[in-house]
Design a protein around this motif. Structure first.
Motif, PDB file in Angstrom:
ATOM      1  N   PRO A  88      20.890   4.594  35.202  1.00 19.96           N
ATOM      2  CA  PRO A  88      20.261   5.085  33.877  1.00 19.96           C
ATOM      3  C   PRO A  88      18.947   4.628  33.518  1.00 19.96           C
ATOM      4  CG  PRO A  88      21.742   3.460  33.064  1.00 19.96           C
ATOM      5  CD  PRO A  88      22.137   3.812  34.708  1.00 19.96           C
ATOM      6  N   VAL A  89      17.898   5.384  33.368  1.00 21.59           N
ATOM      7  CA  VAL A  89      16.747   5.009  33.012  1.00 21.59           C
ATOM      8  C   VAL A  89      16.179   5.465  31.644  1.00 21.59           C
ATOM      9  CG1 VAL A  89      14.194   5.271  33.612  1.00 21.59           C
ATOM     10  CG2 VAL A  89      15.854   5.225  35.369  1.00 21.59           C
ATOM     11  N   THR A  93      11.487   8.843  43.789  1.00 25.47           N
ATOM     12  CA  THR A  93      12.648   8.673  44.798  1.00 25.47           C
ATOM     13  C   THR A  93      13.794   7.960  44.078  1.00 25.47           C
ATOM     14  OG1 THR A  93      12.161   6.557  45.435  1.00 25.47           O
ATOM     15  CG2 THR A  93      10.998   8.465  46.665  1.00 25.47           C
ATOM     16  N   ASP A  94      15.107   8.250  44.614  1.00 21.66           N
ATOM     17  CA  ASP A  94      16.300   7.737  43.791  1.00 21.66           C
ATOM     18  C   ASP A  94      16.133   5.969  43.764  1.00 21.66           C
ATOM     19  OD1 ASP A  94      18.698   8.777  42.835  1.00 21.66           O
ATOM     20  OD2 ASP A  94      19.383   7.394  44.413  1.00 21.66           O
ATOM     21  N   ALA A  95      15.456   5.517  44.909  1.00 19.99           N
ATOM     22  CA  ALA A  95      15.109   4.112  45.000  1.00 19.99           C
ATOM     23  C   ALA A  95      14.363   3.739  43.800  1.00 19.99           C
ATOM     24  CB  ALA A  95      14.579   3.645  46.185  1.00 19.99           C
ATOM     25  N   GLU A  96      13.456   4.525  43.624  1.00 19.74           N
ATOM     26  CA  GLU A  96      12.309   4.197  42.381  1.00 19.74           C
ATOM     27  C   GLU A  96      13.037   4.411  40.964  1.00 19.74           C
ATOM     28  OE1 GLU A  96       8.006   5.124  44.034  1.00 19.74           O
ATOM     29  OE2 GLU A  96       9.206   6.992  43.767  1.00 19.74           O
ATOM     30  N   PHE A  97      13.872   5.416  40.893  1.00 24.52           N
ATOM     31  CA  PHE A  97      14.747   5.545  39.636  1.00 24.52           C
ATOM     32  C   PHE A  97      15.480   4.158  39.351  1.00 24.52           C
ATOM     33  CE2 PHE A  97      14.023  10.200  39.715  1.00 24.52           C
ATOM     34  CZ  PHE A  97      13.751  10.045  38.470  1.00 24.52           C
ATOM     35  N   GLN A 113      18.666  12.879  37.260  1.00 29.76           N
ATOM     36  CA  GLN A 113      18.522  11.678  38.055  1.00 29.76           C
ATOM     37  C   GLN A 113      18.120  10.596  37.251  1.00 29.76           C
ATOM     38  OE1 GLN A 113      16.597  12.962  41.700  1.00 29.76           O
ATOM     39  NE2 GLN A 113      16.905  11.217  42.565  1.00 29.76           N
ATOM     40  N   ALA A 114      17.313  10.721  36.483  1.00 28.86           N
ATOM     41  CA  ALA A 114      17.055   9.778  35.349  1.00 28.86           C
ATOM     42  C   ALA A 114      18.065   9.211  34.675  1.00 28.86           C
ATOM     43  CB  ALA A 114      15.586  10.110  34.536  1.00 28.86           C
ATOM     44  N   LYS A 115      18.823  10.341  33.956  1.00 26.89           N
ATOM     45  CA  LYS A 115      19.936   9.939  33.302  1.00 26.89           C
ATOM     46  C   LYS A 115      21.209   9.866  33.883  1.00 26.89           C
ATOM     47  CE  LYS A 115      19.306  10.118  29.145  1.00 26.89           C
ATOM     48  NZ  LYS A 115      18.944   9.052  28.321  1.00 26.89           N
ATOM     49  N   SER A 116      21.064   9.567  35.012  1.00 25.25           N
ATOM     50  CA  SER A 116      22.274   9.216  36.147  1.00 25.25           C
ATOM     51  C   SER A 116      23.104   8.104  35.283  1.00 25.25           C
ATOM     52  CB  SER A 116      22.013   9.054  37.370  1.00 25.25           C
ATOM     53  OG  SER A 116      21.709   7.744  37.630  1.00 25.25           O
ATOM     54  N   PRO A 163      23.655  11.737  23.851  1.00 21.81           N
ATOM     55  CA  PRO A 163      24.507  12.759  24.202  1.00 21.81           C
ATOM     56  C   PRO A 163      24.486  12.992  25.786  1.00 21.81           C
ATOM     57  CG  PRO A 163      22.503  13.487  23.067  1.00 21.81           C
ATOM     58  CD  PRO A 163      22.477  11.899  22.900  1.00 21.81           C
ATOM     59  N   PHE A 164      23.799  12.204  26.472  1.00 17.82           N
ATOM     60  CA  PHE A 164      23.602  12.290  28.035  1.00 17.82           C
ATOM     61  C   PHE A 164      24.850  11.686  28.513  1.00 17.82           C
ATOM     62  CE2 PHE A 164      19.172  13.399  27.213  1.00 17.82           C
ATOM     63  CZ  PHE A 164      18.994  14.278  28.240  1.00 17.82           C
ATOM     64  N   TYR A 165      25.396  10.892  27.740  1.00 18.65           N
ATOM     65  CA  TYR A 165      26.600   9.801  28.114  1.00 18.65           C
ATOM     66  C   TYR A 165      27.655   9.844  27.301  1.00 18.65           C
ATOM     67  CZ  TYR A 165      22.682   7.813  30.817  1.00 18.65           C
ATOM     68  OH  TYR A 165      21.372   7.936  31.859  1.00 18.65           O
TER      69      TYR A 165
END
Ligand SMILES: [Zn+2]
Length: 441
Positions: A316-317, A276-280, A309-312, A19-21
């Protein structure tokens, strides 16, 4: 009909997508009056009672009127030796470890003691509707033996491993790269895929493992490609500063694990509060997962996880929920989902009730790479499920007194369970279609 068939009549709620996507209409499956048919511990069929009943005439049906059946909850990060240290006052991560946790974990070198606590721990999981967990043991192989012995008795799908730590901890709690390799290897050979059990190579975190030991962890993952990697990442600002000091040549915390070869598919990193964004983006690329542990992050004052940010969409992570007991304050993944909502609130983000529940079920299964086995009621999956009582307390009976017909009403009801539910909310827990826990009253 075979004697192996069982059927349950109730309302059913599970997820068929994220449901995040996608929309809730596309991701949430709700059957107001359903029939779940189980054969040999696996889901045979789930559908409307009216349309299925004729097909299963003569099968004994267990009915739960007024209840809600969901897939069992999946806890993607928890420590069984810390059960007795829950609610230890006054410290943040590094001081809390030294003051409370390390002395507690010392007791787990004795098999009998570890077994006693493992039994209490696993009963607590079942009482709260958790049917699968990724679990830290202690540094002693005896603690892992004890945990797997008790999990196996309950036929639970559980993942655990011996903690690897060779520095920055008391002597009584440290191993060496060599002993951690030998002990982990022996435990993997004995317990990995033993029944429903699986093994996770478990360096505690970058602070307590030398580069040599992280390399040993990598070697184990190469030798046993389907075991997990389970560790902590980027939880607390002092922790991150210490990691940077210990590994000055690396580009941040995740890079320490990455250069050791530990950032992989089947790697689960607890917390990730300050990524950080790069780490995600790197975690997404590697298909690794994060265990979001809101009650722990609030309790230790670690910070607020950036779920959006994780579920961007860009990177997506995979994310599951972790209770992280003993830093976490509840074994209940429903309460943990409620706290995840509050963490999002503090960041002016919205986490919907279904998104939060997804993290505790199918999202957790995907984070652990177990979506072919557990996480929802798809045909052929293992029938680990829970019977939820939406009116388990007087307050909830009052709050959830209306009947549910729309998805919106269901979301409101589920949300109330997350916010004011308790272990009483779990009316019953089934493992492979067999009753494993029933609320006493
Ligand atoms: Zn932890």
């Amino acid at each position: 009909m075979s004697a192996q068939l069982k059927a349950f009549r109730c309302s059913f709620l599970d997820f068929v997508d994220d449901p995040f996507y996608v929309s809730e209409l596309e991701s949430v499956r709700y059957i107001a009056d359903g029939l779940l048919v189980i054969e040999n511990g696996l889901v045979k069929e789930l559908g409307d009672y009216e349309s299925l009943q004729a097909k299963y005439v003569g099968i004994e049906i267990v009915s739960y009127p007024g209840m809600l059946i969901m897939p069992g909850f999946i806890d993607t990060h928890i420590h069984f030796p810390q059960t007795e240290a829950i609610a230890s006052y006054g410290e943040q991560l590094l001081e809390w470890l030294h003051k409370y946790i390390f002395p507690t974990e010392r007791k787990f070198q004795e098999f009998a003691y570890a077994q006693k606590i493992a039994a209490i721990f696993l009963d607590e999981l079942l009482k709260n509707g958790t049917t699968t967990a990724l679990v830290f043991a202690a540094v002693y192989p005896e603690s892992v033996e004890a945990f797997f012995t008790e999990a196996s008795r309950r036929k639970l799908r559980a993942i655990s491993g011996k903690v690897m730590m060779d520095r920055n901890a008391p002597d009584y709690l440290t191993d060496t790269p060599e002993t951690s390799y030998q002990q982990s290897k022996q435990l993997i050979e004995k317990w990995h895929k033993n029944g429903r059990l699986l093994y996770a190579v478990t360096p505690r975190f970058a602070i307590t493992s030398s580069v040599e030991q992280l390399r040993v962890a990598n070697q184990l993952l190469d030798e046993f490609p389907d075991v997990y990697l389970h560790t902590h990442l980027s939880e607390n600002v002092d922790e991150i500063a210490f990691v940077n000091q210990l590994f000055p040549e690396n580009e941040g915390y995740l890079d320490v694990y990455d250069r050791a070869g530990l950032v992989r598919n089947r790697s689960i990193f607890a917390h990730g509060v300050h990524l950080t964004d790069a780490e995600f983006a790197r975690l997404s690329e590697a298909n690794s997962a994060i265990a979001f542990c809101p009650t722990s992050n609030l309790f230790l004052g670690s910070g607020l996880f950036k779920i959006e940010q994780a579920k961007s969409k860009e990177h997506p992570v995979k994310v599951g929920l972790g209770t992280d007991v003993g830093a976490g304050t509840s074994f209940s993944l429903l309460q943990t989902a409620g706290e995840a909502y509050k963490v999002a609130q503090l960041r002016k983000q919205k986490l919907s009730p279904f998104q939060a529940l997804f993290l505790a079920t199918l999202g957790g299964a995907r984070a652990l790479g177990l979506e072919d086995n557990i996480g929802n009621f798809e045909v052929g999956k293992e029938a680990d499920f829970i019977v939820i009582d939406p009116r388990s307390t007087e307050l909830l009976a009052f709050r959830n007194s209306e009947a549910t017909t729309t998805l919106e009403e269901l979301a409101a009801k589920v949300f109330a369970l997350m916010v004011v539910g308790s272990d009483r909310t779990t009316y019953a827990t089934y493992i492979l279609g067999n009753l494993a826990y029933e609320r006493p009253n």
